[in-house]
Design an enzyme around this catalytic site. Sequence first.
Site, mmCIF file in Angstrom:
data_model
loop_
_atom_site.group_PDB
_atom_site.id
_atom_site.type_symbol
_atom_site.label_atom_id
_atom_site.label_comp_id
_atom_site.label_asym_id
_atom_site.label_seq_id
_atom_site.Cartn_x
_atom_site.Cartn_y
_atom_site.Cartn_z
ATOM 1 N N LYS A 104 27.965 16.302 3.249
ATOM 2 C CA LYS A 104 27.177 17.539 3.248
ATOM 3 C C LYS A 104 25.845 17.340 2.518
ATOM 4 O O LYS A 104 25.733 16.484 1.630
ATOM 5 C CB LYS A 104 27.992 18.716 2.702
ATOM 6 C CG LYS A 104 28.072 18.822 1.237
ATOM 7 C CD LYS A 104 28.728 20.135 0.806
ATOM 8 C CE LYS A 104 28.685 20.169 -0.709
ATOM 9 N NZ LYS A 104 29.088 21.355 -1.351
ATOM 10 N N LYS B 3 34.297 16.223 -7.562
ATOM 11 C CA LYS B 3 33.325 16.122 -8.654
ATOM 12 C C LYS B 3 33.827 15.262 -9.802
ATOM 13 O O LYS B 3 33.044 14.606 -10.477
ATOM 14 C CB LYS B 3 32.962 17.518 -9.180
ATOM 15 C CG LYS B 3 32.046 18.285 -8.257
ATOM 16 C CD LYS B 3 31.316 19.379 -9.021
ATOM 17 C CE LYS B 3 30.355 20.116 -8.120
ATOM 18 N NZ LYS B 3 29.759 21.296 -8.769
ATOM 19 N N LYS C 119 22.587 18.669 -3.564
ATOM 20 C CA LYS C 119 21.578 18.536 -4.613
ATOM 21 C C LYS C 119 21.669 17.183 -5.294
ATOM 22 O O LYS C 119 20.696 16.673 -5.828
ATOM 23 C CB LYS C 119 21.834 19.585 -5.706
ATOM 24 C CG LYS C 119 21.593 21.002 -5.304
ATOM 25 C CD LYS C 119 22.144 21.943 -6.382
ATOM 26 C CE LYS C 119 21.902 23.392 -6.001
ATOM 27 N NZ LYS C 119 22.581 24.327 -6.907
#
Length: 333
Positions: free
Chosen positions: A198, A114, A201
């Site tokens: 993956k 992230k 969102k």
Amino acid sequence: MSKKIFSGVQPTGNLHLGNYIGAIKNFVDLQNQKENECIFCVVDLHAITVKQDPHELKKNIRETTATFLASGINSEKSIIFNQSLVPAHCEGSWILGCVARMGWLNRMTQFKEKAGKDKEKASVGLYIYPVLMAADILLYDATHVPVGEDQKQHLELSRDIAQKFNLDFRSNNFLKVPEPLIQKNFSRIMSLKDGKKKMSKSDPSDFSRINMRDEKDIIVNKIKKAKTDTDPMPSDEEHLKKRPEIENLFGIYSSLSNQSLKNTINDFSNKNFSVFKNKLAEVIVGKISPISSEIRKLDKDPEFIDNVLRSGAEKAEKIAKNKVKELKKIVGF
Ligand code: AMP
Ligand code: TRP
């Protein structure tokens, strides 16, 4: 044996089929085993570790709650609340942050992913995110934590923190060491555009995921456009290993129709890909459409949602406040 279940989902919008299969579907199954006590948390404090628009955040807290309810989590059977309504999470997190070691946090792969290349610019909150997650779990003496595969490392950190706290303060078994509940199969749903990434969102392409709010036509279209390859239909599991996109689509089909991968392979082994894709879209629409229409109904009643969260928070607060009180006593305050 009865289990104390705790899990959380971030209110960051775009809840998708990966969240449903990897997490929410299991929440509902666990809740429906009578002997379990379940707590499901909308982790809004975790959400602000990356920048959020305050108006959107408020909307997304309700959206995630509505998705819980629409998927079958029942606020009479389970505690549903949002984290920021229970201040004990922050208090507990500070104390546990003084137990966790830098070296442990430095190994967290989610932070690395992230934060990206420029770690210096990541928020401090993003770095200590797993400590807050440990507080969430440990304040409720959760015995089992259902999550998708991507959260396994964070769960291990929660276990390490609990064990070190108990050892450092000679308070044997005061913090319960939680077990992860990660499904053996289909625990990681991948992007429809790239079987190695993956489903997420934050993927800029909406065609990479099925959103819980997607209408029937959109689902059909997304599945039609989902990436495949030019090899023939797989005839056994071995044949899927080097074909991540096909393995993912077969996994989604198997999970939603509650059957093994092997049976799915058998069902379609001598059929055409388009036949499989049509069936897959049908199964997804069958699961998602009733949920999305319930979410739309709940959209019209934000007060109801806020009440669910408020009354859940009252119940959660009683448990967490008490644990923090004991925690403080042990530490010497
Ligand atoms: P998040 O949206 O990151 O808060 O994730 C909520 C829950 O969904 C967690 O238990 C995750 O492990 C799970 N989850 C998120 N993305 C996926 C995915 N692509 N496949 C399976 N589980 C997922
Ligand atoms: N970190 C989890 C995720 O991104 C969400 C989460 C926060 C959580 N606190 C938790 C999950 C406690 C399980 C238990 O998916």
